[in-house]
Write an enzyme that holds these catalytic residues in place. Structure first.
Site, mmCIF file in Angstrom:
data_model
loop_
_atom_site.group_PDB
_atom_site.id
_atom_site.type_symbol
_atom_site.label_atom_id
_atom_site.label_comp_id
_atom_site.label_asym_id
_atom_site.label_seq_id
_atom_site.Cartn_x
_atom_site.Cartn_y
_atom_site.Cartn_z
ATOM 1 N N PHE A 115 -14.933 -9.779 2.535
ATOM 2 C CA PHE A 115 -14.074 -8.664 2.151
ATOM 3 C C PHE A 115 -14.901 -7.371 2.159
ATOM 4 C CE2 PHE A 115 -11.527 -6.028 -0.703
ATOM 5 C CZ PHE A 115 -10.255 -6.268 -0.205
ATOM 6 N N ASP A 172 -17.674 -14.285 -5.115
ATOM 7 C CA ASP A 172 -16.476 -13.493 -5.373
ATOM 8 C C ASP A 172 -15.294 -14.465 -5.409
ATOM 9 O OD1 ASP A 172 -14.205 -11.875 -5.251
ATOM 10 O OD2 ASP A 172 -15.229 -10.321 -4.078
ATOM 11 N N TYR A 184 -5.713 -8.994 -10.812
ATOM 12 C CA TYR A 184 -4.324 -8.685 -10.427
ATOM 13 C C TYR A 184 -3.772 -9.576 -9.332
ATOM 14 C CZ TYR A 184 -7.018 -5.904 -7.065
ATOM 15 O OH TYR A 184 -7.915 -5.505 -6.116
ATOM 16 N N LYS A 185 -4.541 -10.550 -8.852
ATOM 17 C CA LYS A 185 -4.035 -11.437 -7.800
ATOM 18 C C LYS A 185 -3.389 -12.664 -8.465
ATOM 19 C CE LYS A 185 -7.064 -9.411 -4.390
ATOM 20 N NZ LYS A 185 -8.441 -9.345 -3.887
ATOM 21 N N ARG A 218 -0.331 -12.894 6.932
ATOM 22 C CA ARG A 218 -0.931 -13.626 5.823
ATOM 23 C C ARG A 218 0.128 -13.928 4.760
ATOM 24 N NH1 ARG A 218 -5.539 -11.367 1.691
ATOM 25 N NH2 ARG A 218 -3.791 -10.077 1.063
#
Ligand SMILES: *Cc1c(COP(=O)(O)O)cnc(C)c1O
Length: 410
Positions: free
Chosen positions: A125, A196, A221-222, A369
């Site tokens: 990422f 991560d 927040y995921k 995705r």
């Protein structure tokens, strides 16, 4: 051949099915983007409202102690610890994932003073890579970021490798690293590992302590459903805490913040990873989300996730044929909780799906995705999404000009 009825049967037999009721999801929407922004837990609404009206409105500054605000980062951290296989006192909730990468990477580099290489993978990422670059520049001691292909990670480790910086589940392909094996290999090479867990925490069990992990960060927040911009978390293995030093040495990480001493003395334990004043309202929403998430058995969550993603792959390949190409691993064990397909005009396809009430997202260059948050995604959602994708592709709906305009957030 599978059909919608098979999805209905799987939902009827799903022990996690009742959890969906705990989330506020718009009627008729198929939401497959919980890996970007998790759904709103209904319980968070009243909790945040109470934090605003009672704790802030009436308690005012007294709420730092009376409502326990001052301990909230550690309390929430201890709850997240249960999701990532850590002990109380090893995780704290704070700042953003990007900022936490900076903190733990700094600390890790300081623990390997003779080594100058940070190894990561090309597809990691970007924020993690950007932060590593910025830190290397700031340190100005010759650190370099060495990016290699996923398959070459372990052979890239050598006597100059200070830190291996990796995301457990690839944000684009959904491919999952073998966290214990990679951690072991890095340690054998004398390096430390920063994991991560942005696409891991809340979606599957992971055992940081058992794997002998060093440092980790993750997103609030995921899959943790803490709301837009929710604070992130940070893990420091107990054995590193005494020597853990991070450069954002703000007063909340001081041993005695309210002594207002001129010099910095790090707090004992995980608190030294804190910097400034925590965002109480956002953290309260995350705390309320954890009430729901911690009720679920994570092994059931993982089991359902593998079944959901497998059912989706089967449905898409059956309904869409060879038009799209699976880019996620076919073996569910090697995947996170998402499935990605490549399609040359992917951006427009996602926009056309969103217009039909099926929300996934697009990642450059050509990736469709779809994320499957097992607590609120049903098997029928995966079927309906596969059918909508087949309809878009066969009707060429995505070729309409309005679906080609790029939005600022994809
Ligand atoms: C989402 C995500 C982030 C987000 O970082 P922020 O600081 O919250 O913007 C970081 N790393 C990975 C791997 C992610 O997927």
């Amino acid at each position: 051949m599978i059909a919608r009825i098979d999805a209905e049967r799987l939902d009827a037999a799903d022990p996690l099915n009742p959890f969906r009721e705990r989330f506020a999801l718009p009627e008729g929407l198929v939401y497959l983007d919980g890996n970007s922004l998790g759904a709103l837990p209904k319980g968070a609404v009243a909790r945040v409202a109470a934090a605003v009206t009672r704790e802030w409105g009436e308690g005012l500054v007294r709420s730092w102690t009376d409502a326990g605000w001052v301990d909230l980062p550690r309390r929430v951290g201890d709850r997240i610890a249960r999701l990532v296989g850590a002990r109380p006192g090893e995780v704290v909730c704070t700042d953003s994932t990007s900022v936490n990468v900076f903190k733990v990477l700094s600390a890790a580099l300081a623990l390997r003073p003779g080594r100058l290489t940070i190894v990561s993978e090309e597809g990691n990422f970007p924020t993690d890579l950007y932060v590593a670059e910025g830190l290397a520049e700031l340190l100005a001691r010759g650190h370099r970021l060495h990016l290699v292909a996923k398959g070459e990670l372990l052979s890239a480790l050598d006597t100059d490798t200070a830190v291996l910086l990796l995301t457990h589940v690839d944000y684009r392909t959904g491919e999952r690293h073998d966290l214990p094996a990679v951690t072991r290999a890095a340690h054998e090479a004398g390096a430390l590992v920063v994991w991560d867990l942005a696409h891991t925490a809340g979606a599957m069990p992971v055992e940081l302590d058992a794997a002998g992990a060093d440092f980790a960060v993750g997103c609030g927040y995921k899959y943790l459903c803490g709301g837009p911009g929710a604070p992130a978390f940070l893990y420091v293995a107990a054995r590193h805490q005494e020597v853990f030093r991070q450069p954002l040495s703000g007063w909340f990480g001081h041993a005695a913040p309210f002594a207002f001493e001129p010099g910095y003395r790090p707090a004992p334990g995980i608190s030294r990873a804190l910097s400034g004043t925590p965002p109480i309202l956002s953290m309260t929403a995350l705390d309320a989300a954890l009430d729901v998430i911690l009720e679920a058995d994570l092994s059931l969550v993982r089991e359902k996730s593998e079944k959901l993603t497998s059912f989706f792959v089967e449905a898409v390949e059956q309904e869409c044929g060879a038009a799209v190409r699976l880019v996620s691993p076919r073996d569910p064990v090697r995947r996170g909780s998402q499935v990605s397909f490549a399609y040359p005009d992917g951006y427009a396809v996602i926009q056309a799906l969103v217009a039909r009430g099926v929300v996934g997202d697009f990642r450059v260059p050509d990736v469709l995705r779809f994320g499957f948050a097992p607590l609120y995604v049903r098997f029928v959602d995966t079927w309906d999404a596969a059918r909508a994708l087949a309809e878009v592709l066969s009707s060429h709906a995505h070729e309409r000009p309005e679906f080609r305009r790029r939005l600022a957030v994809t």
